[in-house]
Scaffold this active site. Sequence first.
Site, PDB file in Angstrom:
ATOM      1  N   GLY A  48      38.144 -29.588   1.830  1.00 29.62           N
ATOM      2  CA  GLY A  48      38.378 -30.961   2.274  1.00 29.62           C
ATOM      3  C   GLY A  48      38.586 -32.072   1.154  1.00 29.62           C
ATOM      4  O   GLY A  48      39.222 -32.966   1.309  1.00 29.62           O
ATOM      5  N   ARG A  60      27.880 -35.583   4.256  1.00 32.34           N
ATOM      6  CA  ARG A  60      29.461 -35.526   3.680  1.00 32.34           C
ATOM      7  C   ARG A  60      30.311 -35.606   4.856  1.00 32.34           C
ATOM      8  O   ARG A  60      29.993 -34.963   5.785  1.00 32.34           O
ATOM      9  CB  ARG A  60      29.337 -34.241   3.219  1.00 32.34           C
ATOM     10  CG  ARG A  60      30.611 -33.667   2.457  1.00 32.34           C
ATOM     11  CD  ARG A  60      31.342 -32.542   3.310  1.00 32.34           C
ATOM     12  NE  ARG A  60      32.282 -32.027   2.755  1.00 32.34           N
ATOM     13  CZ  ARG A  60      33.385 -31.228   3.250  1.00 32.34           C
ATOM     14  NH1 ARG A  60      33.090 -30.777   4.628  1.00 32.34           N
ATOM     15  NH2 ARG A  60      34.357 -30.798   2.833  1.00 32.34           N
ATOM     16  N   THR A  83      43.408 -27.193   7.164  1.00 28.01           N
ATOM     17  CA  THR A  83      42.076 -26.831   6.943  1.00 28.01           C
ATOM     18  C   THR A  83      41.960 -26.203   5.370  1.00 28.01           C
ATOM     19  O   THR A  83      42.855 -25.795   4.933  1.00 28.01           O
ATOM     20  CB  THR A  83      41.918 -25.560   7.835  1.00 28.01           C
ATOM     21  OG1 THR A  83      41.024 -24.513   7.355  1.00 28.01           O
ATOM     22  CG2 THR A  83      43.233 -24.531   7.491  1.00 28.01           C
ATOM     23  N   GLY A  84      40.764 -26.385   4.772  1.00 27.19           N
ATOM     24  CA  GLY A  84      40.415 -26.311   3.588  1.00 27.19           C
ATOM     25  C   GLY A  84      39.454 -26.983   2.624  1.00 27.19           C
ATOM     26  O   GLY A  84      38.650 -27.417   3.567  1.00 27.19           O
ATOM     27  N   THR A 124      37.746 -23.771  10.518  1.00 25.81           N
ATOM     28  CA  THR A 124      38.161 -25.197  11.072  1.00 25.81           C
ATOM     29  C   THR A 124      39.412 -24.763  11.710  1.00 25.81           C
ATOM     30  O   THR A 124      40.107 -24.036  11.606  1.00 25.81           O
ATOM     31  CB  THR A 124      38.553 -26.080   9.623  1.00 25.81           C
ATOM     32  OG1 THR A 124      37.490 -26.545   8.945  1.00 25.81           O
ATOM     33  CG2 THR A 124      39.164 -27.180  10.232  1.00 25.81           C
ATOM     34  N   GLY A 170      34.412 -34.477   5.635  1.00 26.29           N
ATOM     35  CA  GLY A 170      35.338 -33.734   4.971  1.00 26.29           C
ATOM     36  C   GLY A 170      36.751 -34.539   5.321  1.00 26.29           C
ATOM     37  O   GLY A 170      36.745 -35.400   5.849  1.00 26.29           O
ATOM     38  N   ASP A 171      37.788 -33.580   5.425  1.00 26.46           N
ATOM     39  CA  ASP A 171      39.250 -34.212   5.666  1.00 26.46           C
ATOM     40  C   ASP A 171      39.433 -34.233   7.099  1.00 26.46           C
ATOM     41  O   ASP A 171      40.223 -34.891   7.710  1.00 26.46           O
ATOM     42  CB  ASP A 171      40.284 -33.425   4.960  1.00 26.46           C
ATOM     43  CG  ASP A 171      40.280 -32.092   5.319  1.00 26.46           C
ATOM     44  OD1 ASP A 171      39.442 -31.479   5.398  1.00 26.46           O
ATOM     45  OD2 ASP A 171      41.336 -31.552   5.634  1.00 26.46           O
TER      46      ASP A 171
END
Lengths: 307, 307
Positions: free
Chosen positions: A225, A199, A222-223, A171, A201-202
């Site tokens: 999410g 889906r 990043t990670g 990301t 994510g963040d």
Amino acid sequence: MFGLAIHGGAGTLPRADMSPERESEYRAGLAAALAAGFSVLDGGGSSVEAVTRAVAALEDDALFNAGRGAVFTLDGRNELDASIMDGATLAAGAVCGLTRIRNPIELARAVMERSEFVFLSGAGAEEFAASRGFEFVDGDYFHTAARWRQLERIRGGDGGVSPLTISHVGTVGAVALDSSGRLAAATSTGGMTGKRFGRIGDSPIIGAGTYADNRSCAVSATGSGEYFIRLGVAREICNLVRFKGMTIQQAADQVIHHELEDLHGDGGVIALTPDGQSAFSFNTPGMFRARISEGGTMEVGIYSDEK
Amino acid sequence: MFGLAIHGGAGTLPRADMSPERESEYRAGLAAALAAGFSVLDGGGSSVEAVTRAVAALEDDALFNAGRGAVFTLDGRNELDASIMDGATLAAGAVCGLTRIRNPIELARAVMERSEFVFLSGAGAEEFAASRGFEFVDGDYFHTAARWRQLERIRGGDGGVSPLTISHVGTVGAVALDSSGRLAAATSTGGMTGKRFGRIGDSPIIGAGTYADNRSCAVSATGSGEYFIRLGVAREICNLVRFKGMTIQQAADQVIHHELEDLHGDGGVIALTPDGQSAFSFNTPGMFRARISEGGTMEVGIYSDEK
């Protein structure tokens, strides 16, 4: 004074799996993206333009999980998410579920600047893109052999490899401060390998993956999410600065090393304040990252034991 | 001790357009939904179950803009968004762009409790619903003549009617505190009349339309969603309580009457703390709302000049 920091994802490849050539390619990609953003700021351009150019450069680099080189969904497609925020006005734009837009961050910016909306999704977002004259690419454009192999490992149930290692890496994001004192943040991603069910994510969630507010700071995350959404990581860091008077490094570390770890989430952030203080914080073995330090020196890092 | 508050949207019909019969129907709908949630809490059930039942009751009531009776997109469809959060665990679930699920809040809850994800969209979210045995309804189920007329007024460019008056009214939400001291929040909506491009508002955004954290409060929001996303309204209120020590009413008023108004946004929130303090705050002429006060009395309101 101006400033710029970028990331290319938290959760690095283990050093043993990273050849010197591959590591050099990652560092060169980060340096090129940092230079793209820096040239905007150095020329007196805006922080919004700087983060757009830095993130677009990482989207164009197939090593990173955004734009070309994005990870695959479980059914073998690329679904791209991105968001951008202007800290001076709190204007924001976000897109999710794109399949045919070369640079999702540019569409997120068009949503921010050219629509009455903040967050557009899927085919509707691409209809908006068409109305704004965006060029469309074939789905093949995003395809890389390396990401396809990762999908096949996930589909095969490769339990020996952590999801972060083979999927979340890459990301991308940027935070910038321009010479007018305006902060901006931007994030772009292909999400997690093997995602399904539409889906999100963040990364496209304003307040989770991206936030910028001139009263506090700009953050790109990043990670994993889902945890970042539940905690509202980007916004939480801004609020710790604004309401608790923490330094940007204290605030970032509080969220990543305490709040996120309490939930067993993994990942990291880059952050920047209106007075040019920047912070990296991550709880993974590394985070692809780079910044222009206050003296104008470029700093590129991958592992946690690098300065 | 337990507590419950619900809303049926901010931005009421002008009193002149509201017949006594219509007003009674709205008040009865709010009272029925409050009773549905209250009976869960009174029976020792969880706050997550209470907000689910209260919101589902409002989704089933065609007067409100959620589930049946949702507003139409510009191309004449109903696209439904919802989210839910458990303040004890920070678990969350959200869905957007649904077209065939009778009770979106129940799907959001299934995402929270039965998936590894937080936020699912569109056809993918409905694929997840099918995998969980959800019943599907025809798109006709959501259609009401009143909402169709509102779409036709928007399509006709009816500039004499504020968007809030004819479109935002009716997003629904609930916040609850159960006898174990756990907070929960839930929000469900059809979005704004005439929306397009796959627009996502604040209702399914954790931190914007919905947030619950036992360390501070539970919030459900309604209004001009783009502003609520940019401010992260629900999360901001929680942080003002947690980091600044404000009362829940002070925090809600600070965000709605200062931060939101500074951006020229409209809307309102309901909020509830772990010690049972509740707050309503809105900057519109009214907000459909109800709560069980501490003494166990039910209170239903629409206009701003009601207690």
